[in-house]
Design an enzyme around this catalytic site. Structure first.
Site, PDB file in Angstrom:
ATOM      1  CD  GLU A 177      -8.055   1.083  -1.221  1.00 39.47           C
ATOM      2  OE1 GLU A 177      -6.816   1.246  -1.094  1.00 39.47           O
ATOM      3  OE2 GLU A 177      -8.829   0.869  -0.271  1.00 39.47           O
ATOM      4  CD  GLU A 213      -7.270  -1.881   3.635  1.00 37.00           C
ATOM      5  OE1 GLU A 213      -8.427  -1.638   3.222  1.00 37.00           O
ATOM      6  OE2 GLU A 213      -6.262  -1.324   3.189  1.00 37.00           O
ATOM      7  CG  HIS A 247      -2.130   0.842   1.106  1.00 30.85           C
ATOM      8  ND1 HIS A 247      -2.070   2.191   0.824  1.00 30.85           N
ATOM      9  CD2 HIS A 247      -3.449   0.549   1.198  1.00 30.85           C
ATOM     10  CE1 HIS A 247      -3.303   2.680   0.760  1.00 30.85           C
ATOM     11  NE2 HIS A 247      -4.153   1.698   0.984  1.00 30.85           N
ATOM     12  CG  HIS A 261     -12.899   2.290   0.395  1.00 27.84           C
ATOM     13  ND1 HIS A 261     -11.601   2.458  -0.043  1.00 27.84           N
ATOM     14  CD2 HIS A 261     -12.858   2.430   1.743  1.00 27.84           C
ATOM     15  CE1 HIS A 261     -10.818   2.681   1.002  1.00 27.84           C
ATOM     16  NE2 HIS A 261     -11.556   2.664   2.102  1.00 27.84           N
TER      17      HIS A 261
END
Ligand code: FE
Ligand code: FE
Ligand code: ZN
Length: 277
Positions: free
Chosen positions: A142, A256, A67, A179
């Site tokens: 992402e 996450e 990341h 998300h």
């Protein structure tokens, strides 16, 4: 077997991350390529890197999903910030070659009032500046929640970036379940519909990894607050469908969620169990 892991800290080195991943039942993991909030990158010790490479190979790990730092914004209004995004990404891609053939995920950026069109142009410009035809790493955009002026909360925006990049063979997408849900894609009631839309607009062959997180907020909230698996508005039944879905089940899944290592070990065990039912 489900390919799953979580975000790990690099503070004890690369070889340590491999052992730590195995100790919690993971066969992939994520890590920050440099301090997520600052910009400094420690040089990678080649011996440490070699031990990790060997571990990944002998333990049969799926690709890792590194990341980029959160501070990286290729479409800032500040020239110094855009410059940092370019330098950091280019440098990270060189460093990633210590572990060939993995993924490097980044948040496309926030246009901070310049408009999504300008944001898309600037992000594509950055990718055109940093991608190298010989790199072995695939760079992943992402999917974002659409908090503030984030670019990439619509599949159309990600596709618009990809189309503007010359070396787009080196690009893919990482789908973050929290998300996309917060962006308004109903993966709870219509996972097939959402993945069908992804396929029509971007193409499922671009989908390379999943960030598997529950959400503290409602569909379309544009908030981006992660929750533990099964304890948020996405819920355990939806995650069972996600880890079993034919378009997703072979991808690396990265947790996450707000957890310590033992919490991650438990979520890994739970999701492996759901995937094999
Ligand atoms: Fe992220
Ligand atoms: Fe994520
Ligand atoms: Zn997030």
């Amino acid at each position: 077997m489900l390919n799953i892991g979580c975000h790990l800290s690099t503070t004890k080195g690369y070889a340590h991350m491999g052992r730590e991943a195995s100790s919690i039942g993971a066969n992939t993991f994520a890590f920050f390529t440099r301090n997520p909030r600052g910009g400094n990158a420690k040089a990678i010790d080649p011996d440490d890197a070699a031990v990790l490479r060997n571990h990944l190979e002998t333990e049969g790990f799926a690709p890792l999903v590194a990341h980029a730092p959160y501070t990286l914004n290729p479409c800032s209004t500040k020239p110094r910030a855009c410059e940092f995004a370019r330098e950091a990404m280019a440098d990270d891609l060189v460093r990633m070659e210590a572990f060939p053939g993995n993924y490097y995920n980044f948040h496309p950026g926030s246009h901070v009032g310049q408009g999504v069109e300008t944001g898309i142009e600037l992000i594509a410009e950055t990718l055109n500046a940093v991608l190298d035809p010989n790199q072995s790493t695939t760079v992943l955009l992402e999917t974002m929640a659409g908090k503030g002026s984030e670019v990439g909360s619509r599949f159309e925006e990600l596709q618009a970036i990809i189309e503007r990049v010359d070396l787009s063979d080196h690009l893919g997408v990482c789908l973050d379940t929290c998300h996309v849900h917060d962006a308004g894609y109903d993966i709870v009631n219509d996972l097939d519909g959402v993945l069908g839309e992804f396929d029509r607009i971007i193409g499922l062959e671009r989908l390379k990894a999943v960030h598997i997180n529950d959400s503290k907020n409602a569909l379309g909230s544009h908030k981006d607050r992660h929750e533990r698996i099964g304890q948020g508005s996405i819920g355990i039944d939806a995650f069972a469908r996600i880890v079993r879905h034919p378009a997703l089940r072979a991808l690396p899944f990265i947790l996450e969620t707000p957890n310590e290592l033992d919490g991650y070990a438990e979520e890994i065990r739970l999701l492996r169990e759901l995937s094999s039912k």
